[in-house]
Design an enzyme around this catalytic site. Structure first.
Site, PDB file in Angstrom:
ATOM      1  N   VAL A  75       0.828  -1.210   0.000  1.00  0.00           N
ATOM      2  CA  VAL A  75       0.000   0.000   0.000  1.00  0.00           C
ATOM      3  C   VAL A  75       0.864   1.263   0.000  1.00  0.00           C
ATOM      4  CG1 VAL A  75      -1.932  -1.097   1.225  1.00  0.00           C
ATOM      5  CG2 VAL A  75      -0.164   0.096   2.550  1.00  0.00           C
ATOM      6  N   TYR A 166       4.104   5.771  15.056  1.00  0.00           N
ATOM      7  CA  TYR A 166       2.848   5.032  14.865  1.00  0.00           C
ATOM      8  C   TYR A 166       1.644   5.884  15.319  1.00  0.00           C
ATOM      9  CZ  TYR A 166      -0.352   1.004  15.535  1.00  0.00           C
ATOM     10  OH  TYR A 166      -1.404   0.117  15.497  1.00  0.00           O
ATOM     11  N   GLY A 167       1.799   6.507  16.483  1.00  0.00           N
ATOM     12  CA  GLY A 167       0.696   7.322  17.032  1.00  0.00           C
ATOM     13  C   GLY A 167       0.359   8.487  16.116  1.00  0.00           C
ATOM     14  N   LYS A 170      -1.415   7.159  13.093  1.00  0.00           N
ATOM     15  CA  LYS A 170      -2.761   6.670  13.397  1.00  0.00           C
ATOM     16  C   LYS A 170      -3.750   7.812  13.649  1.00  0.00           C
ATOM     17  CE  LYS A 170      -2.634   2.197  13.061  1.00  0.00           C
ATOM     18  NZ  LYS A 170      -3.213   1.636  11.803  1.00  0.00           N
ATOM     19  N   ALA A 198      -6.660  -6.174  19.757  1.00  0.00           N
ATOM     20  CA  ALA A 198      -6.874  -7.604  19.522  1.00  0.00           C
ATOM     21  C   ALA A 198      -5.560  -8.355  19.585  1.00  0.00           C
ATOM     22  CB  ALA A 198      -7.508  -7.815  18.153  1.00  0.00           C
ATOM     23  N   ARG A 201      -0.349 -11.169  15.700  1.00  0.00           N
ATOM     24  CA  ARG A 201       1.106 -11.303  15.795  1.00  0.00           C
ATOM     25  C   ARG A 201       1.739  -9.962  16.210  1.00  0.00           C
ATOM     26  NH1 ARG A 201       3.643 -11.058   9.655  1.00  0.00           N
ATOM     27  NH2 ARG A 201       2.987  -8.917   9.304  1.00  0.00           N
TER      28      ARG A 201
END
Ligand SMILES: NC(=O)c1ccc[n+]([C@@H]2O[C@H](COP(=O)([O-])OP(=O)(O)OC[C@H]3O[C@@H](n4cnc5c(N)ncnc54)[C@H](O)[C@@H]3O)[C@@H](O)[C@H]2O)c1
Length: 301
Positions: A75, A166-167, A170, A198, A201
């Site tokens: 992507v 990442y934050g 996101k 959830a 992995r």
């Protein structure tokens, strides 16, 4: 209870070769959607690639009687995004649903984070969602129908140690989704975010014992609902984890206003900080105009 069906609908699920994405692809296909199962098939930290992950989920869908095609593009490039959408259009004639789910982790405390860690994470999560969603948005506009689900995270919305890259990516997705909700409204294109938790992995080591009660399937119903015709929500974000679903919102408090022709100083802010912080009577703006409208009402007396 009204049944949610995806007969005649075409869905793209990115990163659907495992973890959460796989569960979305399986449930959508089970409910009649034709699904593009996209996955680069690399490691959690974004290395390597393999066709096996996407192919396996396509095989699973087909053996259960569903329709799906694989796509192995990343992507994280404009060409990859275009090709993922082209895969849907070539195989099934259109795109109705995009679930932006592909993701990697490069966790480091801020002082130790390298620019490579930043670039890779922004490229997959944030730019990747742009690259897939823009060509899909164009197709949806022509068909006057669309559903986007973006995968945000509590790490960005609320913050989490070691996840600056990442934050930021996101929470960036919440911004992208909110604008698509506004720009897509006229064409019946709805856009929402989820913040899942959830056992996959990506997280099983981080979650410890808690992982046991956090099946990926506990997230899936919210995503499938948001992807459905029955969903009328847009511009929203929902927490989805372990079978609990809850709205998350950004509110604007009433604040403090000194009055017309006053020239507040930093000391005035200090004196009124409790009022500025007070949450009573907040609103949840649907666009930037809602804030400006509130402000205009106040400033024009
Ligand atoms: N599991 C959680 O608790 C949790 C929490 C918050 C957010 N998320 C987000 O949910 C999404 C799914 O994560 P998961 O937990 O299922 O992890 P996962 O690692 O099992 O799934 C991510 C998938 O994305 C694929 N992928 C990675 N880079 C790609 C690329 N460039 N192009 C195409 N595919 C690519 C991977 O191969 C993998 O199959 C991610 O966006 C993740 O950040 C997960």
């Amino acid at each position: 209870m009204a049944e949610i069906s995806f007969d005649g609908r075409v869905a793209i699920v990115t990163g659907a070769g495992g973890g959460l994405g796989r569960t979305y692809a399986l449930d959508l296909a089970r409910r009649g959607a034709k699904v593009v199962v996209n996955d680069l098939g690399g490691s959690v930290d974004g290395q390597g690639g393999s066709d096996a992950a996407a192919q396996k989920v396509v095989d699973e869908i087909k053996s259960a009687g569903g329709e799906a095609v694989p796509n192995y593009d990343s992507v994280s490039t404009p060409e990859g995004g275009e090709n993922i959408v082209k895969t849907a259009v070539d195989a099934f004639g259109k795109v109705d649903i995009v679930i932006n789910n592909a993701g990697i982790l490069r966790d480091k405390s801020f002082a130790k984070m390298t620019w490579e860690d930043l670039d890779l994470v922004l490229d997959v999560h944030l730019r990747g969602a742009f690259y897939v969603s823009q060509p899909a948005f164009k197709v949806m506009k022509e068909n006057n129908y669309g559903r986007f689900v973006f995968t945000s995270s509590n790490s960005g919305i609320f913050g989490n140690f070691g996840q600056a890259n990442y934050g930021a990516a996101k929470l960036g997705l919440v911004g992208l989704s909110n604008v698509l909700a506004i720009e897509g409204a006229k064409a019946n294109i709805l856009s929402n975010c989820i913040a899942p938790v959830a056992r996959t992995r990506m997280t099983e080591e981080l979650l410890g014992d808690f992982a046991k009660v956090l099946d990926p399937e506990g997230v899936t119903p919210m995503v499938v609902f948001l992807a459905s015709e029955q969903c009328t929500f847009t511009h929203e974000t929902f927490s989805a984890a372990g079978g609990r679903y809850a709205r998350i919102f950004i509110g604007l408090c009433k604040g403090w206003y000194g009055g017309k022709d006053t020239h507040p100083t930093a000391e005035d802010v200090l004196d009124h900080i409790d009022e500025i912080e007070n949450q009573d009577g907040y609103i949840v703006p649907n666009n930037s105009g809602d804030e400006l409208g509130q402000l205009l009402g106040l400033l024009s007396g």
